[in-house]
Structure formats: structure tokens, C-alpha cells
Design a protein around this motif. Structure first.
Motif, PDB file in Angstrom:
ATOM      1  N   MET A  26       3.030  21.183 -74.120  1.00 11.76           N
ATOM      2  CA  MET A  26       3.453  22.412 -73.462  1.00 11.76           C
ATOM      3  C   MET A  26       2.860  22.508 -72.054  1.00 11.76           C
ATOM      4  SD  MET A  26       5.217  23.716 -75.893  1.00 11.76           S
ATOM      5  CE  MET A  26       5.375  25.447 -75.611  1.00 11.76           C
ATOM      6  N   ASN A  27       3.615  23.114 -71.142  1.00 10.02           N
ATOM      7  CA  ASN A  27       3.109  23.347 -69.796  1.00 10.02           C
ATOM      8  C   ASN A  27       2.768  24.828 -69.626  1.00 10.02           C
ATOM      9  OD1 ASN A  27       5.533  24.672 -69.327  1.00 10.02           O
ATOM     10  ND2 ASN A  27       6.389  23.060 -68.064  1.00 10.02           N
ATOM     11  N   TYR A  28       2.433  25.233 -68.424  1.00  9.57           N
ATOM     12  CA  TYR A  28       2.037  26.624 -68.177  1.00  9.57           C
ATOM     13  C   TYR A  28       3.174  27.613 -68.420  1.00  9.57           C
ATOM     14  CZ  TYR A  28       4.271  25.538 -63.753  1.00  9.57           C
ATOM     15  OH  TYR A  28       5.174  25.133 -62.809  1.00  9.57           O
ATOM     16  N   GLY A  29       4.408  27.134 -68.431  1.00  6.82           N
ATOM     17  CA  GLY A  29       5.548  27.999 -68.728  1.00  6.82           C
ATOM     18  C   GLY A  29       5.816  28.113 -70.225  1.00  6.82           C
ATOM     19  N   ARG A  30       4.962  27.517 -71.040  1.00  8.17           N
ATOM     20  CA  ARG A  30       5.033  27.514 -72.502  1.00  8.17           C
ATOM     21  C   ARG A  30       6.277  26.819 -73.042  1.00  8.17           C
ATOM     22  NH1 ARG A  30       3.459  33.476 -74.203  1.00  8.17           N
ATOM     23  NH2 ARG A  30       2.463  33.955 -72.253  1.00  8.17           N
ATOM     24  N   ARG A  78      10.135  23.970 -77.218  1.00  7.82           N
ATOM     25  CA  ARG A  78       8.806  24.544 -77.367  1.00  7.82           C
ATOM     26  C   ARG A  78       8.148  24.014 -78.636  1.00  7.82           C
ATOM     27  NH1 ARG A  78       8.808  28.560 -73.737  1.00  7.82           N
ATOM     28  NH2 ARG A  78      10.685  29.700 -73.270  1.00  7.82           N
ATOM     29  N   TRP A  79       6.826  24.173 -78.691  1.00  9.33           N
ATOM     30  CA  TRP A  79       6.091  23.851 -79.903  1.00  9.33           C
ATOM     31  C   TRP A  79       6.514  24.813 -80.997  1.00  9.33           C
ATOM     32  CZ3 TRP A  79       2.779  26.939 -82.742  1.00  9.33           C
ATOM     33  CH2 TRP A  79       2.127  26.299 -83.781  1.00  9.33           C
ATOM     34  N   PRO A  80       6.784  24.394 -82.192  1.00  2.19           N
ATOM     35  CA  PRO A  80       6.760  23.068 -82.816  1.00  2.19           C
ATOM     36  C   PRO A  80       8.163  22.519 -83.064  1.00  2.19           C
ATOM     37  CG  PRO A  80       6.620  24.711 -84.545  1.00  2.19           C
ATOM     38  CD  PRO A  80       6.810  25.460 -83.232  1.00  2.19           C
ATOM     39  N   ASP A  81       9.045  22.624 -82.089  1.00  3.56           N
ATOM     40  CA  ASP A  81      10.438  22.204 -82.261  1.00  3.56           C
ATOM     41  C   ASP A  81      10.546  20.759 -82.736  1.00  3.56           C
ATOM     42  OD1 ASP A  81      11.196  24.684 -81.307  1.00  3.56           O
ATOM     43  OD2 ASP A  81      11.959  23.947 -79.392  1.00  3.56           O
ATOM     44  N   ALA A  82      11.426  20.553 -83.694  1.00  5.20           N
ATOM     45  CA  ALA A  82      11.772  19.202 -84.146  1.00  5.20           C
ATOM     46  C   ALA A  82      12.920  18.714 -83.268  1.00  5.20           C
ATOM     47  CB  ALA A  82      12.187  19.216 -85.607  1.00  5.20           C
TER      48      ALA A  82
END
Length: 146
Positions: A26-30, A78-82
Motif C-alpha cells: 500500500m502507498n500513502y493513498g491507501r 487495496r489490501w487484502p484484495d485477491a
């Protein structure tokens, strides 16, 4: 702003690889950062070639190097996308393997990004690119037809 448009050759898919967005991606933009996306693409690409017994460091006696990379983003992940990364390699022309990759959300099949990488095979003795060996072309052709 003019955006690049990459046409993914669906008829040239040689491999599909599942991956999950990690929290460290992830980056600062989530959402999935560019640096992490490049790493995920590399992981899927190396898995695709390894499945064909063509490791990137020894493609019929020649290591490969990335000459260029283009990425077209279609949506955020985004986390936790498969995710599923489809790797396609059209018939090589001359000295380049052009590798297309499309990242999909596993559940919805929505496209996250499309990428194109040109890889060159290098003669270590001369440091110069070589034509793609016929055996590499045959392995890829067989994978595309399978």
C-alpha cells in the motif's frame, strides 16, 4: 492529458497467477503503489516463464533484461484484495519478447491495470541482444495454443 492505451492480446495468454495485495504494497493513498505493482508483475511474469521451464535468467542459454515497461491503470486495488495476473506473450519478433500482463480483481474480474514489458535476451560474451531462439518461440507457441 493523453493516456497510453495498451491492447491486451487475450489470445496469447500463457499463464494466470493468483496474488494478494499485501499491507506492505500500500502507498500513502491507501491503495496498491506503483513500486509494489511492478514487483507483483515481475512475480507473475517469472512464474509464467518458470512454468514453461524458461527461467528469466536462462532462456535457452541467454538471460533476459527488461528494456521498457508501460502501465495503464484502470482501477485501484487495496489490501487484502485477491488478484489474478494474466500473462500473454504474442509471437516474438526479432530481438524482443513483448510481454503483456493484465491484473484482475479475482472476484469481480474487473481490470486493475494492464502492462507491457519488452524483454531482451542478452549474449553475455558480447553484452548485446540476440534474436529470440527458435526453441523459446516454439515453447511459447505451444503455451498459447494450450
Amino acid at each position: 492529458m493523453e493516456r497510453i492505451k495498451l491492447d491486451f492480446p487475450a489470445d496469447a495468454v500463457i499463464h494466470r497467477h493468483p496474488l494478494t495485495v499485501r499491507v506492505t504494497d500500500m502507498n500513502y493513498g491507501r491503495h496498491l503503489g506503483h513500486d509494489a505493482l511492478v514487483s507483483l508483475l515481475h512475480e507473475a511474469r517469472i512464474q509464467a516463464f518458470a512454468a514453461l521451464d524458461l527461467p528469466e535468467w536462462d532462456m535457452q542459454g541467454y538471460p533476459s533484461v527488461v528494456a521498457d515497461l508501460a502501465v495503464q491503470y484502470q482501477r485501484e486495488a487495496r489490501w487484502p484484495d485477491a488478484l489474478i495476473i494474466a500473462t500473454a506473450v504474442p509471437e516474438p519478433q526479432g530481438k524482443a519478447l513483448t510481454v503483456y500482463q493484465r491484473i484482475y480483481q479475482a472476484e469481480s474480474q474487473e481490470v486493475v491495470a494492464t502492462a507491457r514489458v519488452n524483454q531482451l535476451l542478452i549474449d553475455l560474451a558480447t553484452g548485446r541482444p540476440v534474436d529470440v531462439p527458435e526453441q523459446v518461440k516454439q515453447v511459447l507457441a505451444h503455451a498459447r495454443s494450450g
